[in-house]
Design an enzyme around this catalytic site. Structure first.
Site, mmCIF file in Angstrom:
data_model
loop_
_atom_site.group_PDB
_atom_site.id
_atom_site.type_symbol
_atom_site.label_atom_id
_atom_site.label_comp_id
_atom_site.label_asym_id
_atom_site.label_seq_id
_atom_site.Cartn_x
_atom_site.Cartn_y
_atom_site.Cartn_z
ATOM 1 N N SER A 1 0.815 -1.210 0.000
ATOM 2 C CA SER A 1 0.000 0.000 0.000
ATOM 3 C C SER A 1 0.845 1.254 0.000
ATOM 4 C CB SER A 1 -0.928 0.007 1.224
ATOM 5 O OG SER A 1 -1.664 1.205 1.287
ATOM 6 N N ASP A 2 0.381 2.236 -0.745
ATOM 7 C CA ASP A 2 0.935 3.577 -0.664
ATOM 8 C C ASP A 2 0.505 4.174 0.676
ATOM 9 O OD1 ASP A 2 2.211 5.866 -1.409
ATOM 10 O OD2 ASP A 2 0.619 6.582 -2.718
ATOM 11 N N LYS A 3 1.145 5.269 1.065
ATOM 12 C CA LYS A 3 0.810 5.893 2.349
ATOM 13 C C LYS A 3 -0.167 7.044 2.179
ATOM 14 C CE LYS A 3 3.741 8.759 4.289
ATOM 15 N NZ LYS A 3 2.940 10.018 4.385
#
Length: 880
Positions: free
Chosen positions: A318-320
């Site tokens: 996942s991206d932040k």
């Protein structure tokens, strides 16, 4: 907004042109009519067999059989038409839920509009990651590179230039001829901006664009998803085995001296019994239902296979920003390189707040310089809206505009007073942006970006000693830290990159982007579902680690792996790189190329990987992963094009709900397969027993056709509507290479088929031995098989969960299907003509109750198998 834009339209002019020339949409293939969908139901080898059987029946003088087969085919086609038409409507509706947007200048303001509302003459802004919405003639650009492979077939991005005189945009819907020399000044609809910025006028929209001309000449075909292709292959394999079995039965019945016509129709009926010809349609419906359910939890499916694939995930990368966080940057702290420290109040897109000095050390002028650097090295826009304020552009840039308002400086006035003389747009691989502006009578080069990057550009200064320490302190609090610097330049000749040295560091800003409140619970659900979650970000390691610990992705002992560490591990070989990746769930200061390397290694190690991304540089990882998930709100067009799934709310919790729905879809597909295969196998056993014990056939061919294509055909699709069982996220992730027909399903099919076939034949023979006429024995045996199907549907609702622990009213379609199937069969007993064809007669309530009691034995057996399997598997895990 600034009034320095080239000639552009007003909102009124744009509205008039839209009304006159129509929307900016490409011609779409006309959806199939109901009649065409109906005709498609007859394109199947199984249907061809039945047609042949009907023709042979007429040839042999068995007209009743022929008419009945045609009637059954018609009914089957009607059911399939309704199913497919509903699935088609659902898929088309979902396409409209993720519109494409464009930034245009109207009434001296940059506004975001639906690309369909673009008109000729509109002034459009282009940035990296955008899909170009129409044919455009550029009037300015900055290192603009466009991927035109979809038109030219060339994979290398085209660099745009003004070396040639260009055609001018007209006010009508006609585009000037574009020769080869002028192509570098034109951008074409459907192509993608890979780098840089651009500004240009729309010269053609819709079907008048280059891609529109191509689209009007090319029909659009629809490819079946791989899952459906695998099911069809699986069905064909069953067919080959059944044909061998039918050949044996055919020879045995001929040797016994049975009538050739009856033997032939029996073989056809057995083929229909064994081959789950309704399976592809049922699976398509299951996937379409899954698409609609996912849409309700903000997950839009671009690829039908992704419905099931998302449920197979074992790893989420996942991206932040915006996925795990709310994507509302707010600057909270300012540190000046001379030692001044300031606090900023306020939250989100609200300009209310103030900058208060904690320790300014007389650095007020440097604070103003920092604010101006943030305003001018900036591409965002901010404006009041009906329910507050709305920002357009990168949320980091928007945060600097809000900081300016809190300082008392209007960014629009600042941009007018300090005209831009040149810029370096922000690209993620650079980690900085720059702008040259006339400020206080001098040419200032302002730079904004990562602290590490800017420090390498700055001249030696004792004041820089505390910058890294201050940045680390801010990052450990979970804040995102950026640096700002400047230098004075005499003149601008060509590119700005050579000027990025000996900069003067201004200071740091620390901004917060709060964790979404639902993320910790979602991460916890993933862990229970045997899914590993990792954060991959370009942010500072301390910032990433603080948020990862807060969300539950990392524990207190886990450390972040940096891009530099990944590079070193990669150089030492795949084994070392794999150890490095599996040693942490937090990856910071990671480049887009390294993100792709991580995904590739995870897939190589056996994980089924889902990846989130939003930028043009995320496209390789999105394409590489098993499931690519793009952000619908802040994601670039190229990211959304590369992804299988789009989140309309950019929310990590939506991914988890999507996984849950994906597992539901996969489970429902298995339920349909189990029902169709086990009932078909039971009918084959029934016939084999009759041959083995030399009894009359328990069921005639027409009765088998009725049983499979009518009574069971009403129920099987209803299983596709099964709701969640409630334990989807507590189950272990399915191994990526596991076949649909796994050992558990094989066990259940064999047990249930054996019980149904044995009980039905035993009952039939018992009736004959008791002196009951053959027709009446068949009549009762057929009703018993219908009741078996009704009961077996309940068994099929779950592989593990007892039917007594399921919510009985959870699937009203299934209950309606059961009642309808039983009602249709009982109604046939009283329908003149139909009851004669099927050799049916009414039964007493006592007989019906006795048969129902026999049918319920199937529930007892299946419940016993579930209990045994549950205890056996639990004991195996404990011993293991």
């Amino acid at each position: 907004m600034s009034t320095a834009f080239p000639t552009h339209l007003t909102a009124v002019e744009a509205g008039q042109r839209l009304a006159n020339y129509g929307s900016n949409t490409l011609p779409e293939a006309k959806p199939p009519s109901l009649f065409n969908i109906f005709l498609r139901q007859f394109i199947s080898p199984f249907i061809y067999v039945l047609f042949a059987a009907a023709l042979v029946s007429f040839f042999l003088g068995q007209h009743i059989n022929g008419y009945f087969i045609f009637a059954v085919l018609l009914l089957n086609a009607l059911i399939g038409t309704i199913q497919e038409f509903s699935a088609e409507k659902a898929a088309n509706a979902l396409k409209k839920m993720v519109p494409s947007y464009a930034y245009v200048v109207r009434d001296h303001k940059v506004v975001k509009i639906n690309s369909a509302d673009l008109v000729v003459g509109d002034l459009v802004k282009l940035v990296s990651g955008d899909k170009i919405p129409a044919d455009i003639c550029l009037c300015s650009h900055d290192e603009l590179q466009v991927d035109e492979s979809m038109i030219t077939g060339e994979s290398v991005a085209v660099e745009k230039s003004f070396s040639q005189r260009s055609a001018q945009p007209g006010a009508g819907q006609q585009k000037a001829a574009v020769d080869t020399e002028n192509r570098h000044r034109f951008c074409y609809a459907g192509t993608v901006v890979m780098r840089g910025r651009g500004l240009g006028h729309v010269i053609a929209t819709g079907e008048d664009t280059e891609i529109g001309k191509i689209a009007s000449d090319v029909g659009q075909g629809q490819t079946k998803p791989p899952l459906l292709l695998r099911i069809e292959t699986f069905t064909l394999r069953i067919t080959y085995g059944i044909l061998i079995l039918i050949a044996l039965i055919f020879m045995i019945t001929l040797i016994r001296g049975d009538d050739l016509g009856s033997v032939f129709l029996l073989a056809v009926a057995l083929a229909v019994s064994a081959i789950p010809e309704g399976l592809p349609a049922a699976i398509t419906v299951a996937l379409a239902i899954g698409m609609r359910r996912m849409a309700k939890v903000k997950v839009i499916i671009r690829n039908l296979l992704a419905v099931e694939a998302l449920g197979s995930c074992t790893y989420i990368a996942s991206d932040k920003t915006g996925t795990l966080t709310v994507n509302e940057m707010t600057i909270k702290d300012i540190y000046l390189s001379g030692g001044g420290f300031y606090r900023v109040s306020g939250q989100g897109l609200n300009p209310e707040g103030e900058i208060s000095a904690v320790d300014h050390n007389g650095e007020v002028s440097r604070l103003e310089l920092l604010v101006m650097a943030g305003l001018l090295a900036n591409e965002a826009y901010l404006a009041p809206s009906g329910d507050g304020w709305s920002g357009q552009g990168d949320m980091v840039d928007v945060a600097f505009l809000l900081l300016g308002l809190k300082y008392g400086t209007d960014y629009q006035q600042s941009r007018k007073a300090c005209p831009e003389l040149g810029q370096i747009p922000y690209e993620s691989e650079n980690a900085y942006c720059a702008s040259v502006n006339l400020y206080r009578g001098k040419n200032y080069l302002f730079v904004k970006g990562s602290v590490e990057k800017l420090l390498t550009m700055c001249a030696p200064d004792p004041a820089l000693a505390g910058v890294s320490a201050a940045a680390k302190t801010m990052a450990t609090r979970g804040q995102r830290v950026l640096g700002l610097a400047y230098t004075l330049v005499d003149s601008i000749d060509g590119k700005l990159e050579p000027l990025l040295h000996d900069l003067t560091f201004i200071g740091l800003v620390a901004m917060i982007d709060p964790l979404r409140p639902e993320v910790p619970a979602a991460v916890s659900e993933c862990k229970r579902a045997d899914i590993n979650v990792a954060m991959i970000t370009g942010d500072h390691p301390d910032t990433a680690l603080a948020l990862a610990r807060e969300s539950g992705i990392a524990d207190q002992q886990m450390q972040a792996v940096t891009g530099e560490q990944l590079t070193q591990a990669y150089q030492q070989g795949r084994a070392r790189f794999s150890l490095c990746i599996h040693g942490s769930n937090v990856f910071a200061r990671v480049s887009p190329h390294q993100k792709k390397q991580i995904i590739d290694q995870l897939m190589h190690d056996g994980d089924f990987v889902a990846v989130t991304g939003d930028g043009v540089n995320d496209a390789p990882a999105l394409t590489q992963a098993h499931v690519g998930i793009a952000m619908g709100l802040r994601g670039t067009d190229v990211a959304r094009q590369s992804a299988d799934i789009i989140l309309t709310d950019d929310n990590f919790a939506s991914i988890v709900q999507g996984i849950r729905q994906g597992r539901i879809v996969y489970n429902n597909i298995r339920k349909v397969i189990f029902l169709l295969i086990s009932t078909g196998a039971a009918e084959i056993l029934l016939v084999l027993f009759s041959l083995l014990f030399s009894t009359p056939l328990p069921l005639f061919p027409l009765q088998l056709l009725w049983l499979n294509l009518v009574t069971n055909g009403i129920q099987d699709v209803a299983l596709a509507f099964e709701p969640a069982e409630g334990n989807e996220l507590r189950q272990q992730a399915r191994p990526p290479d596991e076949a649909i027909f796994n050992p558990l399903m094989i066990e259940r099919v064999l047990i249930n088929a054996l019980v149904m076939g044995t009980l039905a034949f035993t009952f039939f023979k018992w009736q004959l031995d008791a002196g009951v006429a053959e027709d009446q024995a068949r009549n009762l045996t057929l009703l018993l098989m219908v009741l078996f199907e009704n009961v077996h549907v309940l068994n099929s609702r779950s592989e593990h969960l007892s039917i007594f622990r399921q919510y009985f009213w959870g699937n009203k379609f299934l209950l309606f299907g059961m009642l309808t199937a039983q009602g249709v069969h009982i109604g046939a007993m009283y329908t003149p003509g139909l009851r004669d064809w099927l050799a049916l007669s009414p039964v007493t309530l006592e007989q019906w109750s006795m048969l129902l009691l026999i049918a319920t034995i199937l529930i007892v057996v299946d419940e016993g198998h579930k209990l045994y399997h549950k205890r056996f598997m639990s004991a195996s895990r404990e011993n293991f």
